[in-house]
Design a protein around this motif. Structure first.
Motif, mmCIF file in Angstrom:
data_model
loop_
_atom_site.group_PDB
_atom_site.id
_atom_site.type_symbol
_atom_site.label_atom_id
_atom_site.label_comp_id
_atom_site.label_asym_id
_atom_site.label_seq_id
_atom_site.Cartn_x
_atom_site.Cartn_y
_atom_site.Cartn_z
ATOM 1 N N ARG A 87 27.237 99.526 17.417
ATOM 2 C CA ARG A 87 28.226 98.448 17.384
ATOM 3 C C ARG A 87 29.576 98.949 16.867
ATOM 4 N NH1 ARG A 87 25.289 92.864 15.412
ATOM 5 N NH2 ARG A 87 23.210 93.294 16.263
ATOM 6 N N GLY A 88 30.625 98.537 17.573
ATOM 7 C CA GLY A 88 31.976 98.866 17.139
ATOM 8 C C GLY A 88 32.863 97.646 16.999
ATOM 9 N N ALA A 108 35.042 100.503 20.162
ATOM 10 C CA ALA A 108 35.510 99.513 19.188
ATOM 11 C C ALA A 108 35.481 98.093 19.754
ATOM 12 C CB ALA A 108 36.929 99.853 18.720
ATOM 13 N N ALA A 109 35.257 97.965 21.049
ATOM 14 C CA ALA A 109 35.141 96.636 21.670
ATOM 15 C C ALA A 109 33.688 96.249 21.940
ATOM 16 C CB ALA A 109 35.919 96.595 22.975
ATOM 17 N N ASP A 153 39.005 96.903 9.668
ATOM 18 C CA ASP A 153 39.517 98.195 9.197
ATOM 19 C C ASP A 153 38.727 99.356 9.806
ATOM 20 O OD1 ASP A 153 41.411 96.920 7.572
ATOM 21 O OD2 ASP A 153 40.024 96.793 5.870
ATOM 22 N N VAL A 154 37.407 99.221 9.854
ATOM 23 C CA VAL A 154 36.570 100.293 10.406
ATOM 24 C C VAL A 154 36.768 100.407 11.919
ATOM 25 C CG1 VAL A 154 34.199 101.089 10.763
ATOM 26 C CG2 VAL A 154 34.862 100.144 8.549
ATOM 27 N N ALA A 155 36.898 99.277 12.601
ATOM 28 C CA ALA A 155 37.128 99.310 14.053
ATOM 29 C C ALA A 155 38.437 100.021 14.380
ATOM 30 C CB ALA A 155 37.132 97.897 14.616
ATOM 31 N N ALA A 178 38.864 103.302 16.707
ATOM 32 C CA ALA A 178 39.819 103.340 17.818
ATOM 33 C C ALA A 178 40.858 104.445 17.654
ATOM 34 C CB ALA A 178 40.513 101.988 17.947
ATOM 35 N N GLY A 179 40.888 105.094 16.465
ATOM 36 C CA GLY A 179 41.779 106.233 16.257
ATOM 37 C C GLY A 179 43.104 105.919 15.614
ATOM 38 N N SER A 180 43.288 104.682 15.139
ATOM 39 C CA SER A 180 44.582 104.330 14.546
ATOM 40 C C SER A 180 44.622 104.527 13.033
ATOM 41 C CB SER A 180 44.967 102.896 14.905
ATOM 42 O OG SER A 180 43.980 101.984 14.488
#
Length: 431
Positions: free
Chosen positions: A176-177, A233-234, A398-400, A404-406
């Motif tokens: 899960r993301g 992440a989706a 925050d973890v998502a 996602a790389g941000s």
């Protein structure tokens, strides 16, 4: 139509009770909606109006409605987190008077207790679950590896790397993301427990910046970026279920309830290729494994149709309903985890090779003592306090973002820690 007929029709319409039911768009609930015509046929004075929502949206809508006494819903699909908190607040109608035919003694004790406060049950269990590791036995064989009897997180990472075949569109692991306290944080919270962590210490201080959480997030980001699907992440529960069922995932750690779907050839393209093992562990907590959750049906105190709502809840969580699903949809689709009679039913056990494993996983998970170190809360993938919902949702975002790389994992945890500390301070913890 005669005047008498018009009057009769008007009186019938007035006598009809409409129940608005809020539920989640999971497969088992879709079956409940499909079969509910049987309830309406037996109760012609009751009509059902369904509001089927994605998990995060459902939680937001029912929480707002019940806290404001909005009265929008007569039946709510809620879980082991909400039921005891809302029951204690007086927001839910007790469900202890369904009568002898309901057979309360047949309910799995841990599940019934998780939905009760002070000996009163405030939501009736529709299905219950722990978590486990699903994997593709054909892909393991092709890669020349064998699933450990009790896999560790280190082993899962090794397997994922060997299973990945991105040219063929197969990802070593799916997790899960999608952000949400019941989405990515349900899985990550359970993993953190396995790494020796917790949500709070004994003084109610949030623990996101401790070593166990740092190890958990590092493991998660490493394995997902290396061997997970793109755009993870989706991906929440439903998205990962679809990926696994269409042959895109080598492994997936998630809810035991999914076994009935993945082993069902009507639903899953890999029904003859799927196998399962316990949720992973680590040396820091070799006893930890899965989470503990139940989806249940509750009647808000704000409902103007409480008696009719209770009648529906009784029907949808009864032994007769389980039998109806088994006979109409196939026993593999029977709602799991709630009734002992399901697990002694030879028709169910014949088609569900995972049955005993799942029941044992549910019965041996202890939300009252979930962590290595003592903690002041109950719950595994959640802490049973009202503030947790907001804390978990913010941390999930925050973890998502890190997935996602941000941002980095450490940055995500630092943000989650600061937000959680503010929330707990404003709420007056420790109490």
């Amino acid at each position: 139509m005669t005047a008498l007929g018009l009057i009769a029709g008007t009186l019938a319409a007035q006598a009809e009770t409409k129940l608005t039911i809020a539920t989640v768009n999971n497969g088992d609930m879709i079956i409940m909606q499909k079969l509910s015509s049987a309830f309406e046929k037996a109760n012609p004075d009751i009509k059902l109006d369904w509001v089927v929502l994605e998990e995060n949206v459902l939680r937001q809508r029912v929480t707002t409605d019940i806290a404001t006494k909005g009265g929008s819903f007569d039946v709510m699909t809620i879980g082991a987190y909400e039921a005891p908190i809302w029951g204690k607040q007086g927001w839910l109608v007790p469900l202890d008077d369904f009568g002898a035919d309901y057979d309360y003694a047949d309910l799995v004790p841990q599940v019934k207790d998780g939905l009760s406060v002070g000996g009163k049950m405030y939501a009736a269990p529709f299905y219950a679950e722990s978590s486990l590791t699903f994997y593709r036995k054909d892909l393991f064989e092709k890669a020349g590896i064998k699933m450990a009897e009790k896999p560790t997180y280190a082993q899962i990472a090794e397997y994922a790397n060997k299973l990945s075949d991105k040219k063929d569109g197969i990802y070593g692991i799916c997790l899960r993301g999608k952000p949400g306290w019941g989405e990515n944080m349900a899985w990550l919270g359970t993993a953190a427990v396995a790494f020796g962590g917790s949500w709070f210490d004994e003084q109610w201080k949030p623990q996101f910046t401790t070593e166990p959480w740092k190890e958990t997030i590092k493991w998660y980001l490493d394995v997902m970026k290396k061997d997970g699907p793109p755009g993870a992440a989706a991906n929440g529960y439903n998205e990962n279920r679809a990926l696994f069922a269409t042959g895109k995932c080598g492994m997936w750690i998630d809810a035991t309830v999914t076994a009935g779907y993945l082993y069902n050839p009507k639903e899953s393209q890999v029904a003859d290729k799927v196998a399962f093992a316990p949720a992973p562990i680590t040396d820091a907590n070799p006893k930890a494994s899965g989470w503990f959750w139940s989806w249940a049906l509750g009647v808000p105190a704000s409902s103007k149709n409480a008696e009719a709502a209770k009648k529906f809840v009784q029907w949808a969580t009864s032994k007769d309903y389980v039998k109806l699903v088994g006979e109409s949809e196939g026993w593999i689709a029977a709602p799991p985890g709630t009734r002992m009679s399901t697990y002694s039913n030879p028709e169910y056990k014949k088609v569900a090779p995972f049955a005993d494993f799942v029941l044992n996983a549910i019965e041996t998970t202890n939300p009252a003592k979930p962590t290595v170190k003592p903690v002041p809360y109950t719950g595994v993938q959640f802490a049973a306090i009202p503030e947790f919902q907001g804390i978990g949702t913010t941390a999930g975002q925050d973890v998502a973002a890190a997935l996602a790389g941000s941002s980095t994992g450490d940055q995500a945890l630092a943000k989650a820690q600061a937000s959680a500390e503010r929330t707990m301070k404003q709420a007056g913890y420790p109490k």
